[in-house]
Write an enzyme that holds these catalytic residues in place. Structure first.
Site, mmCIF file in Angstrom:
data_model
loop_
_atom_site.group_PDB
_atom_site.id
_atom_site.type_symbol
_atom_site.label_atom_id
_atom_site.label_comp_id
_atom_site.label_asym_id
_atom_site.label_seq_id
_atom_site.Cartn_x
_atom_site.Cartn_y
_atom_site.Cartn_z
ATOM 1 N N LYS A 27 -8.228 -6.738 21.331
ATOM 2 C CA LYS A 27 -9.020 -7.907 21.714
ATOM 3 C C LYS A 27 -10.511 -7.546 21.811
ATOM 4 O O LYS A 27 -10.880 -6.393 21.663
ATOM 5 C CB LYS A 27 -8.482 -8.491 23.019
ATOM 6 C CG LYS A 27 -7.041 -9.048 22.864
ATOM 7 C CD LYS A 27 -6.988 -10.349 22.071
ATOM 8 C CE LYS A 27 -5.634 -10.732 21.495
ATOM 9 N NZ LYS A 27 -4.521 -10.830 22.415
HETATM 10 C C1 LIG Z 1 -3.102 -11.444 22.674
HETATM 11 C C2 LIG Z 1 -2.756 -12.851 22.982
HETATM 12 C C3 LIG Z 1 -2.002 -13.198 24.100
HETATM 13 C C4 LIG Z 1 -1.351 -12.198 24.968
HETATM 14 O O1 LIG Z 1 -2.224 -11.284 25.520
HETATM 15 P P1 LIG Z 1 -1.636 -9.996 26.271
HETATM 16 O O2 LIG Z 1 -2.800 -9.470 27.043
HETATM 17 O O3 LIG Z 1 -1.178 -9.057 25.187
HETATM 18 O O4 LIG Z 1 -0.518 -10.448 27.122
HETATM 19 C C5 LIG Z 1 -1.809 -14.535 24.381
HETATM 20 N N1 LIG Z 1 -2.298 -15.487 23.584
HETATM 21 C C6 LIG Z 1 -3.023 -15.204 22.489
HETATM 22 C C7 LIG Z 1 -3.558 -16.319 21.659
HETATM 23 C C8 LIG Z 1 -3.251 -13.872 22.138
HETATM 24 O O5 LIG Z 1 -3.929 -13.572 21.024
#
Ligand SMILES: *Cc1c(COP(=O)(O)O)cnc(C)c1O
Length: 410
Positions: A187
């Site tokens: 991210k």
């Molecule tokens: C990555 C992601 C999540 C989940 O995030 P985590 O921190 O891995 O639980 C949820 N929604 C979207 C759109 C994502 O890209």
């Protein structure tokens, strides 16, 4: 292909400052939820510069789950979620015993718009979970107006949206019940695994703080280090184990300081891509609304169906040239669990279904070198150009064709 010349789809941007912060935590004698988590939460509030609470958790999935739990959403309730998202957005609705109701997204921006919410609204709808896909904000004023008219709450899945603005306001500062960010490894800022639940509602924050740590009434660090240090605690609910560690928070503190400079680099890359692909038979991602910030978490190119090269051929050809790509997303209605459990029919989600066939996500991250960006551009151009050429000799002129290939650059 030499190992070092491979351009991965994604790689985290970890600075020496973060390495030092983590080392400090490891040597400090306190490695789980404690002072660094408090500091990261304070830094996050400062980043948002708004009157909100920030609750650090060990994933965005955990934060979304805690938000729905704290809002009292459960059996008999419906929550509207776009099909064009990661499975976690819908899974948390099932976790609280509510029913996920799936909506299509806009053809151009791939986000949930008010019209798609309207199409699936019922008397049981309690909440909407918009996703700021790729880092481009949803039309939040329209969604907020619709929510107000139908007495719904909004929980924003802001996993891609740091930093993103909507009409000049940072995502996280809007009047939603809760907004949840992800710090997963790929991210825009990362803590390895982690997330942040942001809310302007004190009681929601308080409930989330309790439920992230076993439903205990005071957090562990306070118990051991508060002035009136005491062994006593009370369990007030059957809570979860969703707390962030100080080790993760230390990474986050360093990352957050560079959130804007990393976004600037990704925006530069996005601009270079869109300029370089302007003459090709592809569709570049929509720019943000004028004056707004796109986080450019993802750069999603579309290869139109019936065009010179299919998405799958394109991804294979990029791989052959040593460039990792991905696809965001395989829509929820095409995954066996969601499709079969809720009897989802792809014809009800034409925009997402069509987009899925065409989409490819190119590498875009702050540590990408200028050379790597050039190589991605040259490869995309070569693959599309060679595919356009008529095949005179009857051989396929599709992606693997070596002529026009760009030599690997170390
Ligand atoms: C990555 C992601 C999540 C989940 O995030 P985590 O921190 O891995 O639980 C949820 N929604 C979207 C759109 C994502 O890209």
């Amino acid at each position: 292909m030499r190992e070092d010349s491979y351009i991965p789809f994604s790689t985290p941007d970890i600075a020496e400052a973060e390495v030092a912060l983590v080392s400090e935590v490891l040597r400090s004698g306190w490695i789980t939820t404690g002072p660094r988590v408090k500091e990261f939460e304070a830094a996050f509030r400062a980043y948002l510069d708004a009157d909100v609470e920030a609750v650090a958790v060990n994933s965005a999935t955990a934060g979304l789950h805690l938000a729905l739990e704290a809002l009292g959403i459960g059996p008999g309730d419906e929550v509207i979620v776009p099909v064009h998202t990661f499975t976690a957005t819908a899974a948390v609705i099932a976790h609280v015993g509510a029913r996920p109701v799936f909506a299509d997204v806009s053809a151009e921006t791939l986000v949930l718009d008010a019209e798609h919410v309207h199409a699936v609204l019922t008397g049981r709808t309690r909440a909407i979970m918009p996703v700021h896909f790729a880092g481009r904000a949803c039309d939040m004023p329209a969604l907020a107006a619709l929510a107000a008219a139908h007495d719904l709450v909004i929980v924003e899945d802001a996993a891609h949206a740091l930093p993103t603005t909507c009409n000049g306001a940072l995502i996280g500062t809007l009047d939603s019940a809760a907004t949840v960010f992800s710090f997963y490894a790929n991210k825009t800022i990362t803590t390895g695994e982690g997330g942040m639940l942001v809310t302007g509602r004190r009681l929601l924050a308080e409930r989330a703080r309790q439920m992230r740590l076993h439903g205990i009434s005071r957090d562990v660090f306070d118990r051991y280090h508060a002035r009136n240090s005491s062994w006593y605690y009370e369990v007030v609910a059957a809570g979860f184990k969703y707390n962030m560690t100080d080790v993760a928070a230390a990474i986050g503190i360093g990352q957050l300081q560079r959130a804007w400079s990393m976004q600037k680099r990704r925006a530069e890359i996005a601009q270079r891509y869109s300029e370089a692909f302007a003459d090709l038979e592809v569709r570049c991602p929509a720019d943000p609304a004028p004056g707004d910030v796109h986080s450019w978490h993802l750069y999603c190119l579309r290869l139109p169906a019936g065009g010179p090269v299919s998405r799958d051929e394109f991804v294979a050809a990029m791989q052959e040239r040593g460039i990792g790509c991905s696809v965001h997303y395989i829509p929820l209605h095409l995954h066996p669990h969601w499709r079969d459990t809720y009897a989802l029919d792809a014809t009800n989600y034409p925009n997402s279904t069509r987009a899925f066939a065409e989409l490819v996500s190119l590498p875009i991250y702050s540590r990408m070198t200028a050379t790597a960006v050039d190589r991605v551009i040259a490869s995309v151009r070569a693959i599309l150009k060679s595919a356009q050429r008529p095949a005179h000799d009857g051989r396929s002129a599709l992606p693997g064709a070596r002529d026009g290939a760009v030599p690997a650059v170390a």
